[in-house]
Design a protein around this motif. Structure first.
Motif, PDB file in Angstrom:
ATOM      1  N   TRP A   1       5.555   6.813   0.671  1.00 45.10           N
ATOM      2  CA  TRP A   1       4.289   7.497   0.929  1.00 45.10           C
ATOM      3  C   TRP A   1       3.156   6.485   1.022  1.00 45.10           C
ATOM      4  O   TRP A   1       3.196   5.430   0.405  1.00 45.10           O
ATOM      5  N   ARG A   2       2.145   6.814   1.818  1.00 42.47           N
ATOM      6  CA  ARG A   2       0.921   6.018   1.870  1.00 42.47           C
ATOM      7  C   ARG A   2      -0.272   6.979   1.935  1.00 42.47           C
ATOM      8  O   ARG A   2      -0.353   7.818   2.817  1.00 42.47           O
ATOM      9  N   GLU A   3      -1.141   6.853   0.957  1.00 39.88           N
ATOM     10  CA  GLU A   3      -2.368   7.674   0.889  1.00 39.88           C
ATOM     11  C   GLU A   3      -2.047   9.164   1.023  1.00 39.88           C
ATOM     12  O   GLU A   3      -2.705   9.908   1.757  1.00 39.88           O
TER      13      GLU A   3
ATOM     14  N   GLY B   1       0.794  -1.222   0.000  1.00 39.50           N
ATOM     15  CA  GLY B   1       0.000   0.000   0.000  1.00 39.50           C
ATOM     16  C   GLY B   1       0.824   1.268   0.000  1.00 39.50           C
ATOM     17  O   GLY B   1       0.366   2.305   0.499  1.00 39.50           O
TER      18      GLY B   1
END
Length: 467
Positions: A270-272, A144
Motif C-alpha cells: 500500500w502507498r498513502e 514509501g
C-alpha cells in the motif's frame, strides 16, 4: 497497531505508566500472570511469564532469558554458530504493551509478544520480531510503502496421543463436510468466542481436506501485528482444544504421505492508503510497484523456502498436485502455483487484492517468514522486476519445454536443497544480517542431521507433536 519503536532500558516512553495501569486493571479482573512470548529460529514458541504485579518492571527493565534459544532445534537440542549457542550471556525480553491481551481460553492469564535487546540496550541481532519491525520501518522510509498481511492457520484436531505418538483424528467425516463441523460444534463455537473476546477478527473457519483438519483465516493487519496474531491464535486453539479433551497439531505433515498443514501468507503493498494490487494498468489491475514486488518474491521463492518451509517435514507437504504451491509459477486464482494472485470480487478489489504465497507452513517463524518475503519483494521493486507469463492449471502437467518457456521450476524437494539456495541469496542474507542468517542456516542443518536415515513416516513422527 503495534509499535515500531525498539525497546530501551527504562522502558519505551509511557510504557511504565501504561504497564502500571494495565497491571491494576488485569489484577482487578482476576488475571494473575502475563505470558511473554516469542518464536525461536526453529519456529517453536518460547515463553517466560511474570506475575501481573511485575508487568511494570518488565516494561521498564525486561525479563532475562538466554540467547541460546536462537540455536535450539525442534527437539530442544542445541547447535552453534560463531556467536550463538553458548551458555554465556543474557538478553532482556520487553513486552509490547500495544499487543497485550487477556487470554479468554486461559482464565487468569494475559499474553504479550516481546522484543529482545542486549544487556547493553542494543537490539538483539537474532530477534526475529525486531528484524520484521526493522524491515517494515525501512520499507516505509525508503519506498514509501506499507503492508497488510495475514497468515492462514491450518491444523488437525486429534485424540490425545498415547506413548507411541500415533495420530488419531478427532473426526472422520468428509473434507469440508457438514458432519465434521457438527462433530466439533461445541469446541468450534468456544474457539470463535474466545478469539472474539481477544479482539481477533476471524474471517472464515471451516473443515479442511486432510483427516481431522480445519482452517481459520483472520483479517489482514500490519505485518508485525499479523505475525503476533498468528502466534496468539495458535495458543488459543491449543487452549480451547485442551478444554475439550483434544490435542492439536500444526505440523506440516502428520503422516509420511498425504496433504499436510499449510500456513499460506497473504500480503499486499500500500502507498498513502491505496492498495497497489488494484486499479493499475498491469495484468489483472496490478500497479507497477505491485507487479515488481510480486516478481521479487517469485524470483526468490526457492531460497525463501529455507525460511517459509523450515522443517524436514515441510517437504512431505510441499509436493505437486496437493495445492501446496510446489513450483516457481504464478497465476490469477491458481492454487497450484507457488504465487497466487488474488484479485478479489468486483466492487471490493481496492480493499482485498493481494498475493498469496503458498509454500509456507506453520513450522515457520512468522516474523522471519514475513520479513524475508517483504525483503524479497522490495528487492524486486528496486530493480523494477516484471513477472513472467502466468500459468493456468497444474504446472506438474507441463512438459519440460513448456515449463522452461514459462520459467516454471520445481521448488526444493528437501530442506537441504532449500538451505543451499538460501546460502547463495545475498538479498535475504543481507536483510537478515549475518547473525540471524547464520542462525537460520545452522538450525536448518541441525534439523537435517537429526532426521538422517529416517524414512518419510519417521520424519513425520519426529515433528508430529512439536508444532
Amino acid at each position: 497497531m503495534t509499535t515500531l519503536a525498539d525497546p530501551v532500558p527504562g522502558g519505551r516512553p509511557g510504557d511504565v505508566e501504561r504497564a502500571t495501569a494495565l497491571s491494576g486493571e488485569l489484577a482487578g479482573r482476576g488475571v494473575h500472570g502475563v505470558v511473554l512470548a516469542y518464536v525461536d529460529t526453529a519456529g517453536i514458541g518460547r515463553v517466560k511469564t511474570v506475575p501481573t504485579a511485575k508487568l511494570p518492571s518488565a516494561a521498564a527493565w525486561g525479563v532475562g532469558m538466554s540467547p541460546v534459544f536462537d540455536t535450539f532445534l525442534a527437539d530442544d537440542s542445541i547447535v552453534t554458530t560463531d556467536v550463538l549457542g553458548s551458555p554465556d550471556g543474557d538478553l532482556r525480553l520487553y513486552p509490547d504493551l500495544t499487543a497485550l491481551v487477556e487470554l479468554a481460553a486461559q482464565p487468569g492469564w494475559a499474553w504479550a509478544p516481546v522484543d529482545r535487546i542486549t544487556q547493553e540496550g542494543e537490539p538483539h541481532p537474532a530477534c526475529a520480531r525486531t528484524f520484521l519491525r526493522r524491515t517494515v520501518r525501512e520499507a516505509a522510509a525508503r519506498h514509501g510503502v506499507t503492508f497488510r498481511a495475514s497468515i492462514e492457520i491450518e491444523w488437525v484436531f486429534a485424540r490425545p496421543p498415547g506413548p507411541d505418538g500415533a495420530f488419531v483424528p478427532a473426526v472422520t467425516a468428509p473434507a469440508y463436510g457438514v458432519a465434521r463441523q457438527v462433530e466439533l460444534s461445541d469446541c468450534a463455537a468456544e474457539l470463535l468466542a474466545a478469539l472474539a473476546r481477544q479482539g481477533v477478527e476471524t474471517e472464515q473457519f471451516h473443515p479442511e481436506y486432510a483427516a481431522g483438519q480445519f482452517e481459520l483465516s483472520v483479517a489482514a493487519l500490519d505485518p508485525v501485528a499479523a505475525a503476533d496474531r498468528s502466534v496468539l491464535v495458535r495458543q488459543t486453539i491449543r487452549a480451547v482444544a485442551r478444554r475439550h479433551g483434544l490435542a492439536v497439531s500444526f505440523a506440516p505433515a502428520l503422516l509420511g504421505r498425504g496433504v499436510g498443514n499449510g500456513g499460506h501468507v497473504h500480503l499486499s503493498v500500500w502507498r498513502e492508503g491505496v492498495n497497489l494490487h488494484a486499479g493499475g494498468d498491469r495484468r489483472h489491475g496490478m500497479r507497477p510497484e505491485a507487479e515488481s514486488f510480486a516478481a521479487g518474491v517469485l524470483g526468490r521463492l526457492s531460497a525463501l523456502t529455507a525460511v517459509t518451509a523450515p522443517s524436514p517435514a515441510s517437504y512431505l507437504r510441499l509436493r505437486p498436485s496437493q495445492w501446496a504451491g510446489a513450483f516457481t509459477a504464478w497465476g490469477r486464482e491458481t492454487r497450484e502455483a507457488g504465487l497466487r494472485l488474488v484479485t478479489g470480487t468486483v466492487g471490493r478489489r481496492e480493499q482485498t487484492a493481494n498475493i498469496e504465497v503458498k509454500p509456507v507452513d506453520l513450522a515457520a517463524n512468522p516474523y522471519l517468514a514475513l520479513g524475508c518475503l517483504i525483503a524479497a519483494g522490495l528487492g524486486g521493486m528496486t530493480v523494477d522486476a516484471r513477472l513472467p507469463e502466468e500459468i493456468t492449471g497444474d504446472p506438474a502437467h507441463l512438459d519440460a519445454r513448456e515449463a522452461a518457456a514459462l520459467g516454471v521450476r520445481r521448488l526444493p524437494v528437501s530442506l537441504g536443497e532449500a538451505v543451499g539456495e538460501f546460502r547463495t541469496d545475498g538479498v535475504l542474507r543481507g536483510a537478515l544480517g549475518p547473525v540471524l542468517a547464520d542462525a537460520v542456516t545452522a538450525v536448518r542443518e541441525g534439523e537435517i542431521a537429526r532426521v538422517d536415515g529416517l524414512d518419510d513416516d519417521g520424519v513425520a513422527a519426529a515433528y508430529r507433536w512439536v508444532y
